[in-house]
Design an enzyme around this catalytic site. Sequence first.
Site, PDB file in Angstrom:
ATOM      1  CG  LEU B 143     -28.202  22.692  36.332  1.00 52.00           C
ATOM      2  CD1 LEU B 143     -29.521  23.451  36.349  1.00 52.00           C
ATOM      3  CD2 LEU B 143     -28.164  21.758  37.522  1.00 52.00           C
ATOM      4  CE1 TYR B 144     -28.180  20.979  26.564  1.00 54.68           C
ATOM      5  CE2 TYR B 144     -28.106  18.573  26.586  1.00 54.68           C
ATOM      6  CZ  TYR B 144     -28.217  19.763  25.892  1.00 54.68           C
ATOM      7  OH  TYR B 144     -28.376  19.747  24.532  1.00 54.68           O
ATOM      8  CB  ALA B 145     -31.433  16.332  31.452  1.00 50.77           C
ATOM      9  CB  SER B 147     -32.254  23.623  30.859  1.00 48.27           C
ATOM     10  OG  SER B 147     -31.461  22.943  29.894  1.00 48.27           O
TER      11      SER B 147
END
Lengths: 102, 233
Positions: B143-145, B147
């Site tokens: 999710l972080y990557a 986003s």
Amino acid sequence: MRDKQQIIESIYRAIDEFNVLVPPPAQLDKSPSTVLFGEHGRLDSLGLVSLILDVEGQVEADFDMSVSLTSERAMSRDTSPFRSIDTLADYISELLDEQQGG
Amino acid sequence: MASPRIVLISGSRRGIGAGLVNYFLALGDTVVGCSRGPSGLSHEQHTHFELDVADEPAVKRMFRDVRQAHGRLDVLVNNAGVASMNHAMLTPVDSARQVLDTNVIGTFLMCREAAKLMRRAGVGRIVNLSTVAVPLRLEGEALYASSKAAVEMLTRVLAKEFSDFGVTVNAVGPSPIKTDLVKGVPPDKMDAIIDQQHIPEWASVNDVANIVEFFARPESRFVTGQVIYLGGF
């Protein structure tokens, strides 16, 4: 209470700001019948973006209410609110009335 | 661009954001910070807003206050971000939504409102924070990557859309830095990431600030839509 003429005056102040930033051929006349966008309109898409931002900022300054002129509702109308200064004033009046629960 | 510059930095309370605030203050700039909590920093050229960058009314109020206080904004640094480091199958949807809200919607809102203010002056610099997790496609950071990949695409598209107004939009992707964001990650995992860099060392906040300041300079008017990763990949 505000009336439509006050909103038109607010749009005119935004046009003053807009006209400073564009060359004379692209400048807008301050008249309710001035066609803004679409057939015979004076604005290209970038000009419309700039004018919308100026009008939103001016309306917020004049009426202390934040309006967003580019909702889905605005875009899907049979008659675009951005057709003329007159139609834009009507649309802004509608948005301000809604915010006040009017 | 007038001097001192008016610089707005989100996520300014801790980590890279706090370091950037000090960096720009040391250059003599006026810095407006914002984060979800209060700032402990006391400096005559620093003000702080408490807000969530994904809260549209709060963001609009902050920009209105900046306009009233300073009349313009020269530089925006979108540093606010949250991470969710977990296997995808163990990531709750609420965590996923929070990451996307803060990192993508928050960055979008800040860029949009900043551009409105910057276009009045016909000049502005926006710098977004990405991460090396994007080119490395790091496991455990889906999710972080994702986003931050969205932030990179926002950077590239907004660079086109805002170019008519003299506003540049660029991004920096830091390699690992010893901040709160990575303190829960096992050391061997961090070492494995750092070993993939051309320069296999921890980065510092000053390494990030150096790139941000390069993008923010008046002389960088012709640099837009770019993403620079630290460490080399």
